[in-house]
Design a protein around this motif. Structure first.
Motif, PDB file in Angstrom:
ATOM      1  N   GLU A 135       0.870  -1.247  -0.041  1.00 34.90           N
ATOM      2  CA  GLU A 135      -0.106  -0.150   0.033  1.00 34.90           C
ATOM      3  C   GLU A 135       0.912   1.295   0.200  1.00 34.90           C
ATOM      4  O   GLU A 135       0.604   2.248  -0.671  1.00 34.90           O
ATOM      5  CB  GLU A 135      -1.033  -0.126   1.117  1.00 34.90           C
ATOM      6  N   VAL A 136       1.938   1.135   0.779  1.00 38.21           N
ATOM      7  CA  VAL A 136       2.901   2.352   0.859  1.00 38.21           C
ATOM      8  C   VAL A 136       3.460   2.507  -0.604  1.00 38.21           C
ATOM      9  O   VAL A 136       3.707   3.720  -1.029  1.00 38.21           O
ATOM     10  CB  VAL A 136       3.982   2.135   1.857  1.00 38.21           C
ATOM     11  N   ASP A 182       2.414   5.321  -3.044  1.00 37.24           N
ATOM     12  CA  ASP A 182       2.848   6.469  -3.170  1.00 37.24           C
ATOM     13  C   ASP A 182       4.149   6.347  -4.279  1.00 37.24           C
ATOM     14  O   ASP A 182       5.272   5.714  -3.960  1.00 37.24           O
ATOM     15  CB  ASP A 182       3.248   6.971  -1.894  1.00 37.24           C
ATOM     16  N   LYS A 183       4.193   7.321  -5.180  1.00 34.18           N
ATOM     17  CA  LYS A 183       5.290   7.053  -6.367  1.00 34.18           C
ATOM     18  C   LYS A 183       6.638   7.202  -5.735  1.00 34.18           C
ATOM     19  O   LYS A 183       7.645   6.721  -6.121  1.00 34.18           O
ATOM     20  CB  LYS A 183       5.020   8.307  -7.147  1.00 34.18           C
ATOM     21  N   LEU A 184       6.767   8.192  -4.827  1.00 34.05           N
ATOM     22  CA  LEU A 184       7.826   8.449  -4.075  1.00 34.05           C
ATOM     23  C   LEU A 184       8.537   7.330  -3.350  1.00 34.05           C
ATOM     24  O   LEU A 184       9.947   7.011  -3.447  1.00 34.05           O
ATOM     25  CB  LEU A 184       7.829   9.510  -2.782  1.00 34.05           C
ATOM     26  N   TYR A 185       7.805   6.198  -2.957  1.00 36.35           N
ATOM     27  CA  TYR A 185       8.317   4.945  -2.324  1.00 36.35           C
ATOM     28  C   TYR A 185       8.071   3.777  -2.812  1.00 36.35           C
ATOM     29  O   TYR A 185       8.018   2.680  -2.514  1.00 36.35           O
ATOM     30  CB  TYR A 185       7.739   4.950  -0.823  1.00 36.35           C
ATOM     31  N   ARG A 186       7.661   3.955  -4.211  1.00 35.77           N
ATOM     32  CA  ARG A 186       7.235   2.799  -5.054  1.00 35.77           C
ATOM     33  C   ARG A 186       8.394   1.646  -4.927  1.00 35.77           C
ATOM     34  O   ARG A 186       8.249   0.501  -4.770  1.00 35.77           O
ATOM     35  CB  ARG A 186       6.914   3.128  -6.346  1.00 35.77           C
TER      36      ARG A 186
END
Ligand code: ATP
Ligand code: MG
Length: 511
Positions: free
Chosen positions: A263-264, A267-271
């Motif tokens: 799920e995290v 977020d593109k930043l943490y893909r």
């Protein structure tokens, strides 16, 4: 008084004397001198033999050959010298006190062999806490005992080169502690203790396992092998390792963790980081399924009172083992604090361990290293400092003393040191401990397997000991390659012969 052995010569000092002996003397031999107000005990720390005729000025073989004959005929030719450390009045040593006469003995004072009766009273005192470990090295008629109370209250370091008998000594201590129904925990990193046979129901063998739900996020990252510097992955793990996830048991825990990490990843930043974390969790779950167990109950509940608990760490990586050991140390110290408070009527809940515990850590240079901060080092140092008050003793075992944290080494009240040839190992021990004199340390190179110097609070005096061998230990000894190869070759040959006799085509026997 037993037979006169020799006479003091040269300059005498209150704590060191030299004597000329009737016969060669062994290092580690005990002698008695009569001066001051009573009998005084001494230990031979150095020994030499020299010959007048065969001095170092001899220039060639012929001269040596002739001098040898001269030496053989002349009773005055040989000199046997013993260099003795004065240990104290015998009567006081029997009461565990080392009191040296104020004045040095006069040259000419006679030196005697120490009697078994005197040595027994000093080295094998009676009392339940004194357990038998072997015999004096040079006086084999005298038993060597150690004070187990002091081991538990003031800790012990067992240091020697590989194969010199460290684990044998720990096994012997374990056997003796089992005999008096004590509680011990051994962290067994090389599966050295699983075959220890006490001949009774005193052993509790368990596999080292970790409940990931009980860890902090940082420790979970270590056991699932996320790199310390992978800051995004660490961030993701911290986000997803919530109280809610920690409540899930068994497979549910892993599923919830993976689900949250995915799920995290929305977020593109943490893909990318989230995808890696999911992989790591998935890998760890499969690879370490015997070690990481989210359904296990409190690991402390697996340890048993009044037994020798052997925790097998052989399947764990170094970092996992470190986390397991530190977990147990922290929990055991907490529990013992609780027990001590309870004895004073102040504890709120029941402790698991109402009586003192001795914990042994093998490979101490790995778990308590000099140049690195590990979790185990943090808690071992706490136990070393505080354990005394709470009845939690530490035994650290290592074949690489120079790699152990000096601070923790210096807190070990007792030492068992066996053969050790590396200068830097010797210097590290001598810097960390006052218990071993330089002269004793110099003797370490001359010891054989199973021979040790015991020093510090668990003995009345520094003692050269021949440690008993624990025969029941089935492994830990060297593998005999040549015998095993030839046994296998013989079996193969036999099988080949039998198969050809029963008309099985050759080539059937697999190599
Ligand atoms: N007290 C003893 N008397 C006789 N032999 C001994 C004694 N102690 C050890 N040995 C022999 O030495 C071998 C190695 O002993 P041990 O496993 O205790 O050594 P270690 O110092 O723990 O080695 P490592 O550093 O590899 O763990 C034993 O299998 C045994 O044959
Ligand atoms: Mg060993």
């Amino acid at each position: 008084m037993s037979e006169e052995l020799g006479i003091l010569i040269g300059v005498t000092k209150p704590d060191q004397v030299t004597f000329e002996s009737r016969r060669p003397v062994s290092i580690g031999e005990y002698v008695i001198l009569n001066y001051g107000i009573d009998k005084v005990l001494g230990l031979v720390e150095k020994s030499s033999i020299s010959s007048d005729a065969l001095g170092s000025s001899i220039r060639n073989y012929e001269e040596a050959f002739e001098s040898k004959q001269v030496a053989a005929e002349n009773r005055r030719d040989k000199s046997y010298k013993g260099y003795v450390r004065i240990l104290g009045y015998v009567a006081e040593l029997k009461k565990c006190k080392a009191i040296l006469p104020a004045l040095p003995p006069e040259p000419g004072t006679e030196v005697y062999e120490a009697s078994v009766k005197d040595l027994d009273a000093i080295f094998a005192p009676s009392g339940q806490q004194w357990v038998m470990i072997g015999t004096l090295l040079r006086n084999t008629g005298v038993g060597a005992r150690v004070d187990i109370n002091k081991v538990v209250s003031r800790h012990l370091a067992v240091l020697a080169m590989t194969g010199m008998g460290k684990s044998n000594l720990v096994s012997l201590l374990a056997k003796e502690i089992a005999r008096i129904s004590g509680t011990m925990v051994i962290f067994d990193y090389h599966d050295d203790y699983s075959t220890l046979d006490m001949g009774s129901n005193n052993i509790n063998l368990l596999d080292g396992r970790i409940n990931p739900r009980l860890l902090s996020a940082d420790k979970l990252a270590e056991v699932i092998e996320i790199q310390e510097n992978a800051s995004n992955q660490m961030h993701v793990l911290r986000l997803v390792f919530t109280e809610d996830v920690k409540q899930r048991k068994g497979d549910d825990f892993w599923d919830a963790l993976i689900h949250a990490a995915s799920e995290v990843g929305a977020d593109k930043l943490y893909r990318e980081a989230a995808a890696k974390v999911v992989d790591k969790i998935d890998d760890a779950r499969r690879k370490f399924h015997t070690i990481l167990d989210p359904s296990m109950t409190d690991p402390l509940a697996l340890l048993k009172n009044y037994k020798i608990n052997i925790i097998n760490l052989v399947e764990l990586t170094e970092r996992q083992a470190n986390i397991a050991v530190s977990f147990y140390l922290e929990e055991l110290l907490d529990d013992r604090k609780k027990a001590t408070r309870q004895n004073k009527g102040a504890a709120k809940s029941q402790p698991r361990f109402p009586a003192p515990i001795l914990v042994a850590i093998e490979e101490a240079h790995v778990f308590i290293p000099k140049d690195e901060d590990t979790d185990t080092k943090y808690f071992a140092s706490k136990v070393a400092r505080e354990g005394r008050k709470f009845g939690l003793g530490l035994v650290i075992v290592s074949q690489r003393p120079r790699g152990i944290d000096a601070n923790i080494l210096s807190q070990m009240g007792s030492l068992a040191v066996m053969r050790m040839i590396q200068q830097d190992d010797q210097m590290h021990i001598s810097a960390a401990s006052e218990a071993l004199s330089r002269d004793l340390i110099d003797q370490l190179t001359s010891l054989n397997p199973g021979e040790a110097i015991f020093a510090g609070q668990w003995v009345n005096l520094p003692t050269f000991v021949k440690v008993d061998e624990v025969k029941e230990r089935k492994i830990g000894g060297d593998q005999k390659a040549v015998e095993q190869w030839s046994q296998l070759a013989a079996l193969k040959q036999q099988a080949a012969k039998e198969s050809s006799e029963s008309y099985i085509p050759s080539g059937y026997i697999q190599d």
